[in-house]
Design a protein around this motif. Structure first.
Motif, PDB file in Angstrom:
ATOM      1  N   UNK A  10       0.904  -1.334  -0.032  1.00 23.37           N
ATOM      2  CA  UNK A  10       0.440  -0.369   0.365  1.00 23.37           C
ATOM      3  C   UNK A  10       1.069   1.651  -0.511  1.00 23.37           C
ATOM      4  N   UNK A  11       1.802   1.136  -0.401  1.00 25.34           N
ATOM      5  CA  UNK A  11       2.928   2.498  -0.078  1.00 25.34           C
ATOM      6  C   UNK A  11       3.908   2.405  -0.567  1.00 25.34           C
ATOM      7  N   UNK A  12       4.089   3.786  -1.568  1.00 26.31           N
ATOM      8  CA  UNK A  12       5.513   3.767  -2.495  1.00 26.31           C
ATOM      9  C   UNK A  12       6.755   5.178  -1.585  1.00 26.31           C
ATOM     10  N   UNK A  13       7.947   4.164  -1.640  1.00 25.71           N
ATOM     11  CA  UNK A  13       8.921   3.972  -0.606  1.00 25.71           C
ATOM     12  C   UNK A  13       9.572   4.857  -1.816  1.00 25.71           C
ATOM     13  N   UNK A  20      27.809  15.288   0.561  1.00 22.60           N
ATOM     14  CA  UNK A  20      27.429  16.526   1.204  1.00 22.60           C
ATOM     15  C   UNK A  20      29.200  16.980   1.488  1.00 22.60           C
ATOM     16  N   UNK A  21      29.771  17.175   0.021  1.00 24.23           N
ATOM     17  CA  UNK A  21      31.286  17.427   0.191  1.00 24.23           C
ATOM     18  C   UNK A  21      31.640  15.580   0.525  1.00 24.23           C
ATOM     19  N   UNK A  22      32.546  15.248   1.042  1.00 24.05           N
ATOM     20  CA  UNK A  22      32.953  13.836   0.538  1.00 24.05           C
ATOM     21  C   UNK A  22      32.204  12.696   1.948  1.00 24.05           C
ATOM     22  N   UNK A  23      30.576  13.506   2.572  1.00 27.79           N
ATOM     23  CA  UNK A  23      30.350  12.829   3.086  1.00 27.79           C
ATOM     24  C   UNK A  23      28.933  12.692   2.383  1.00 27.79           C
ATOM     25  N   UNK A  24      27.709  11.793   3.320  1.00 25.42           N
ATOM     26  CA  UNK A  24      26.766  11.479   2.116  1.00 25.42           C
ATOM     27  C   UNK A  24      24.945  11.478   3.294  1.00 25.42           C
ATOM     28  N   UNK A  25      24.021  12.562   2.686  1.00 25.86           N
ATOM     29  CA  UNK A  25      23.219  11.743   3.291  1.00 25.86           C
ATOM     30  C   UNK A  25      21.320  11.483   2.144  1.00 25.86           C
ATOM     31  N   UNK A  26      21.121  10.716   3.119  1.00 25.99           N
ATOM     32  CA  UNK A  26      20.103   9.680   2.489  1.00 25.99           C
ATOM     33  C   UNK A  26      18.074  10.167   3.509  1.00 25.99           C
ATOM     34  N   UNK A  27      17.858  10.229   2.628  1.00 28.22           N
ATOM     35  CA  UNK A  27      16.005  10.101   3.221  1.00 28.22           C
ATOM     36  C   UNK A  27      15.559   8.607   2.585  1.00 28.22           C
ATOM     37  N   UNK A  28      14.484   7.305   3.486  1.00 28.52           N
ATOM     38  CA  UNK A  28      14.002   6.938   2.824  1.00 28.52           C
ATOM     39  C   UNK A  28      13.021   7.186   3.331  1.00 28.52           C
ATOM     40  N   UNK A  32       2.674   8.563   4.883  1.00 27.61           N
ATOM     41  CA  UNK A  32       2.737   9.978   5.364  1.00 27.61           C
ATOM     42  C   UNK A  32       4.305  10.794   6.255  1.00 27.61           C
ATOM     43  N   UNK A  33       4.530  11.387   5.460  1.00 27.32           N
ATOM     44  CA  UNK A  33       6.315  12.333   5.221  1.00 27.32           C
ATOM     45  C   UNK A  33       6.680  12.425   7.150  1.00 27.32           C
ATOM     46  N   UNK A  34       7.521  11.906   7.653  1.00 27.64           N
ATOM     47  CA  UNK A  34       7.512  12.530   8.697  1.00 27.64           C
ATOM     48  C   UNK A  34       8.788  11.901   8.841  1.00 27.64           C
ATOM     49  N   UNK A  35       9.097  12.432  10.162  1.00 22.90           N
ATOM     50  CA  UNK A  35      11.314  12.270  10.696  1.00 22.90           C
ATOM     51  C   UNK A  35      10.574  11.041  11.764  1.00 22.90           C
ATOM     52  N   UNK A  36      11.619   9.630  11.218  1.00 21.50           N
ATOM     53  CA  UNK A  36      11.409   8.340  12.582  1.00 21.50           C
ATOM     54  C   UNK A  36      11.792   8.640  13.584  1.00 21.50           C
ATOM     55  N   UNK A  37      13.133   7.876  12.911  1.00 21.36           N
ATOM     56  CA  UNK A  37      14.780   8.086  12.758  1.00 21.36           C
ATOM     57  C   UNK A  37      15.158   8.032  12.072  1.00 21.36           C
ATOM     58  N   UNK A  38      17.145   8.874  12.309  1.00 23.65           N
ATOM     59  CA  UNK A  38      18.106   9.563  12.065  1.00 23.65           C
ATOM     60  C   UNK A  38      19.373   8.241  12.463  1.00 23.65           C
ATOM     61  N   UNK A  85      15.691   8.608   8.184  1.00 21.94           N
ATOM     62  CA  UNK A  85      13.463   6.907   8.413  1.00 21.94           C
ATOM     63  C   UNK A  85      12.627   7.757   8.398  1.00 21.94           C
ATOM     64  N   UNK A  86      11.401   7.308   7.671  1.00 20.74           N
ATOM     65  CA  UNK A  86       9.945   8.046   8.348  1.00 20.74           C
ATOM     66  C   UNK A  86       9.150   7.391   7.020  1.00 20.74           C
ATOM     67  N   UNK A  87       8.886   6.259   7.392  1.00 22.58           N
ATOM     68  CA  UNK A  87       7.340   5.541   6.680  1.00 22.58           C
ATOM     69  C   UNK A  87       6.621   5.593   8.053  1.00 22.58           C
ATOM     70  N   UNK A  88       5.400   6.043   7.048  1.00 20.41           N
ATOM     71  CA  UNK A  88       3.976   5.621   7.405  1.00 20.41           C
ATOM     72  C   UNK A  88       3.059   5.285   7.064  1.00 20.41           C
ATOM     73  N   UNK A  89       2.226   3.759   7.077  1.00 19.84           N
ATOM     74  CA  UNK A  89       1.471   3.243   6.759  1.00 19.84           C
ATOM     75  C   UNK A  89       0.028   2.899   8.054  1.00 19.84           C
ATOM     76  N   UNK A  90      -0.935   3.058   7.936  1.00 23.46           N
ATOM     77  CA  UNK A  90      -2.333   2.766   9.069  1.00 23.46           C
ATOM     78  C   UNK A  90      -2.750   1.947   8.420  1.00 23.46           C
ATOM     79  N   UNK A  91      -2.854   1.632  10.166  1.00 22.66           N
ATOM     80  CA  UNK A  91      -2.999  -0.240  10.221  1.00 22.66           C
ATOM     81  C   UNK A  91      -1.989  -1.297   9.801  1.00 22.66           C
TER      82      UNK A  91
END
Length: 116
Positions: A10-13, A20-28, A32-38, A85-91
């Motif tokens: 039921x969800x699209x990931x 970021x220079x030599x470093x990296x930043x990713x969001x999964x 419903x978009x939110x920040x669940x864990x970093x 990561x922020x993944x939300x699926x009702x029920x």
């Protein structure tokens, strides 16, 4: 900018990120978009190992995906990586959680192949 999309039940990931220079930043994200864990993964050039630490919002369970993703990407790229990561699926059901976790891991593996 890198983007990987995958339909999972039921969800699209969506996994997206950039360097970021030599470093990296990713969001999964998904649902419903939110920040669940970093998590932040750090590669130690002396021991040739990556470690990671994670912070999660109260009541959220994305911490394992974030922790494993940050550590795995840092190990493969030998860089510092922030993975949110922020993944939300009702029920959501247990089966749906397992499917989303497996799909997330596959997306992280695909990301590493693209980066290499």
């Amino acid at each position: 900018m890198i983007e990987i999309k995958r339909e999972v039940g039921r969800v699209q990931l969506l996994l997206k990120g950039e360097s970021v220079g030599k470093d990296m930043f990713f969001v999964l994200s998904g649902g419903r978009e939110h920040i669940g864990a970093v998590a932040m993964g750090i590669y130690d050039r002396e021991s040739h190992r990556a470690s990671a630490s994670v912070t999660s919002a109260p009541g959220h369970r994305e911490d394992e995906i974030a922790l494993r993703g940050a550590r795995k990407i840092s190990s493969a790229t030998q860089s510092t990586t922030v993975f949110m990561v922020g993944i939300h699926v009702d029920n959501i059901t247990v089966d749906e959680i397992q499917t989303i976790v497996k799909a997330s891991e596959a997306m992280i593996d695909e990301l590493i192949e693209i980066i290499r």
